[in-house]
Structure formats: C-alpha cells, structure tokens
Design a protein around this motif. Structure first.
Motif: not given
Length: 105
Positions: A42-50, A64-74, A76-80
C-alpha cells in the motif's frame, strides 16, 4: 523373552497435538505475512494490484498456501472466473505489465 509393549495411542495423540499446533502456527505466520505485505504494497501502490501480484508470486514459490489465494477471492481482488494465467492487466501474459514478453511494446 518378554518384549516391552508400546503405547502407540499416547504417541499418536502427542503427534496429532503437535501437528495441530504446527498447523495453527503456520496459519498465523501466513496471516501475519499477508498483513505486512499489504502494508508494504500500500505504500508503493494505492491499488491492490501490487499486493495481488506479490501474493501469487509467494504462492508459486511455496511460501503461501491455497488459503492465501482464497483470501484474494474472498476480498474480491480477483474475479472468480479468472485463472492464474490471466491475472494481471488483462492481456493474458500474467506479468501485469502488458505488451509483449520480450520487452517491446
């Protein structure tokens, strides 16, 4: 000759308890890593892309494991409907920068 009997139940219970504690510790470590990564990104980029790009990179390295990827989906940072191959800027190259992979635009 009498052989000593073993208590496999006690050993199994103790091992299961250690595995549960180890799993809980790993989950806490990954959660802390995600929170710190979110702060740095967040200090580097204001968007969640980074943040998304770095989480996927750490997942690919096995940190990191699958729960971290699931976290991104939860969040809403990555479309399902999106696969890992097309996460980025939408051009399908997954690097998040666009253009050709040889550096030419």
């Amino acid at each position: 000759v009498t052989l000593p009997t073993t208590t496999t139940t006690t050993t199994t219970t103790r091992t299961t308890g250690n595995n549960a504690a180890s799993t809980e510790l790993a989950h806490e470590r990954q959660t802390l890593l995600l929170m710190l990564l979110g702060q740095v990104c967040s200090l580097h980029d204001a968007t969640p892309r980074t943040f998304v790009v770095h989480v996927i990179a750490l997942y690919e390295r096995g940190i990191l494991d699958e729960s971290s990827i699931r976290f991104l989906f939860d969040l809403g940072l990555v479309p399902k409907s999106t696969g890992f191959a097309i996460i980025g800027d939408g051009d399908g190259d997954a690097d998040g920068f666009g253009g050709r992979s040889d550096g030419m635009m």
